[in-house]
Design an enzyme around this catalytic site. Structure first.
Site, PDB file in Angstrom:
ATOM      1  N   LYS A 133      41.665 -27.774  30.695  1.00  0.00           N
ATOM      2  CA  LYS A 133      40.736 -27.272  31.728  1.00  0.00           C
ATOM      3  C   LYS A 133      39.323 -27.503  31.473  1.00  0.00           C
ATOM      4  O   LYS A 133      38.687 -27.598  32.820  1.00  0.00           O
ATOM      5  CB  LYS A 133      40.674 -25.514  31.625  1.00  0.00           C
ATOM      6  CG  LYS A 133      41.980 -25.149  32.144  1.00  0.00           C
ATOM      7  CD  LYS A 133      42.008 -23.439  32.012  1.00  0.00           C
ATOM      8  CE  LYS A 133      43.372 -23.029  32.437  1.00  0.00           C
ATOM      9  NZ  LYS A 133      43.267 -21.396  32.613  1.00  0.00           N
ATOM     10  N   ASP A 169      40.497 -18.632  38.176  1.00  0.00           N
ATOM     11  CA  ASP A 169      40.790 -17.712  37.167  1.00  0.00           C
ATOM     12  C   ASP A 169      39.923 -16.756  37.300  1.00  0.00           C
ATOM     13  O   ASP A 169      40.464 -15.342  37.373  1.00  0.00           O
ATOM     14  CB  ASP A 169      40.829 -18.273  35.911  1.00  0.00           C
ATOM     15  CG  ASP A 169      41.882 -19.338  35.477  1.00  0.00           C
ATOM     16  OD1 ASP A 169      42.953 -18.965  36.031  1.00  0.00           O
ATOM     17  OD2 ASP A 169      41.765 -20.034  34.682  1.00  0.00           O
TER      18      ASP A 169
END
Ligand code: ATR
Length: 285
Positions: free
Chosen positions: A69, A105
Site C-alpha cells: 500500500k 479505506d
C-alpha cells in the site's frame, strides 16, 4: 460480439484468501456488467513491473493490499489528495494508461459509520486502538470529519506517538493525544468516549487477549471493530452484552470496495446484497 469484459484485480503478497473477487463479481453481475476480477500474487521486487503490466495490458483497475500500500505510491502517475495525506493507496484506476491512486479505506470506514451505524462523527469523542496502517487512514479521516477529540492507544507507544506527530504535521488543527496501553488514564477515558474503534488485529485469533476490561463499555457508546473474521469479535460480543451499539468490520470492507467499484465503473455497489453474499461466504446464515 458481446461486451468486452472489464478486467480488474487485487495485488498483494500473499493474496490467498480475499473476498474482493466475490464482492466485485457480485456487484458487476447485479448491473449486468461483464467483469473479471483476479487476485495477483505480486512480490515486492516485481511491483514496478506489475504496474507497468497494468498499463500495458489495459487492466482498468486494481486494489492494492498488504504489503504494497505504501510502496505503490511513487509508482503511479497521480495521487488523490486524501491518499497522499495518508501516504498509502488501496485502489488504482487506469485512465488511458495513466494510473491514478486512491485510498478508499478511511472513507470506507466513515461511510460505514454513517450508513451502517447511523453515527455522525462530527463533534464526537473517539478512542482509537492501534497505530498500524489501518489506524493511520482512520485517524486522518476522523480528523477530516471534525471529531471533537481523538485519543490513540497502542501496545507499542512509540508507534502511536509517531502516528500522532505525522497527523499533526499534515493537519495542523488536529487535536489528538496518545495514552499508554492498558494504563489507568485509558481506563478512566474508556467509559466516557462516544465512539470506540479497534484498529488492531486483536480478535482475529482465538487465543488473543482482550483489548481491555469490557466492563468499562457503556450503553451510550458505539463500538467498532475493523476485524471481520470472525464477524463477532470478543470486543463486539462484550459490547453487545453491555448494551452498546456495535459496528462490525465487514461494513468497512464492503464500503471501501463500493467506493473502488464506483471509481472503476461509475456504478453503485448493491451493499445489502453484497453483505448477504459475503456473510454466506464467511459461513454465517
Ligand atoms: P494493519 O495494517 O492492519 O493496521 P499492522 O500495521 O501490522 O496492520 O498493525 C497491527 C496493529 O495491531 C498494531 O497497532 C499492533 O500493535 P503494535 O504496534 O504494538 O505491534 C496491534 N497488535 C497486534 N497484535 C497485538 C497484541 N497482541 N496486543 C496489542 N496490540 C496488537
Amino acid at each position: 460480439m458481446g461486451q468486452i469484459p472489464k478486467v480488474l484485480g487485487i495485488l498483494g503478497d500473499p493474496i490467498g484468501h480475499t473476498l474482493s473477487p466475490l464482492m466485485h463479481h457480485t456487484a458487476a453481475q447485479h448491473h449486468s456488467l461483464e467483469v473479471v476480477y483476479l487476485p495477483f500474487w505480486v512480490k515486492a521486487d516485481q511491483l514496478p513491473a506489475a504496474l507497468q503490466g497494468i498499463r500495458a495490458l489495459g487492466i482498468q483497475g486494481v486494489n492494492i493490499t498488504i504489503p504494497h500500500k505504501q510502496a505503490v505510491l511513487p509508482l503511479v502517475d497521480e495521487v488523490r489528495p486524501e491518499a497522499r495525506l495518508i501516504g498509502a493507496l488501496n485502489t488504482l484506476h487506469n485512465v488511458e494508461g495513466r494510473l491514478i491512486g486512491y485510498n478508499t479505506d478511511g472513507p470506507g470506514f466513515i461511510a460505514s459509520l454513517r450508513e451502517d451505524a447511523g453515527e455522525e462523527p462530527r463533534g464526537k469523542r473517539v478512542l482509537l486502538l492501534g497505530a498500524g496502517g489501518a489506524a493511520r487512514g482512520l485517524t486522518i479521516h476522523l480528523i477530516l470529519e471534525g471529531v471533537a477529540e481523538l485519543t490513540l492507544a497502542n501496545r507499542t507507544p512509540e508507534k502511536a506517538q509517531q502516528l500522532a506527530t505525522y497527523v499533526r504535521e499534515k493537519l495542523s488543527w488536529a487535536t489528538l493525544r496518545c495514552l499508554p496501553w492498558g494504563g489507568r488514564e485509558l481506563e478512566e477515558l474508556l467509559p466516557q468516549v462516544d465512539i470506540l474503534i479497534n484498529a488492531t488485529s486483536i480478535g482475529m485469533r482465538p487465543g488473543d487477549p482482550p483489548l481491555f476490561n469490557y466492563d468499562l463499555i457503556r450503553p451510550h457508546q458505539l463500538v467498532c471493530d475493523i476485524v471481520y473474521r470472525p464477524l463477532e469479535t470478543p470486543l463486539l460480543l462484550g459490547a453487545g452484552q453491555r448494551g452498546a451499539r456495535t459496528l462490525d468490520g465487514l461494513g468497512m470492507l464492503i464500503r471501501q470496495g463500493a467506493l473502488a467499484f464506483q471509481i472503476w465503473t461509475g456504478l453503485e455497489m448493491p451493499v445489502g446484497l453484497i453483505r448477504q453474499v459475503l456473510l454466506a461466504e464467511l459461513g454465517y446464515n
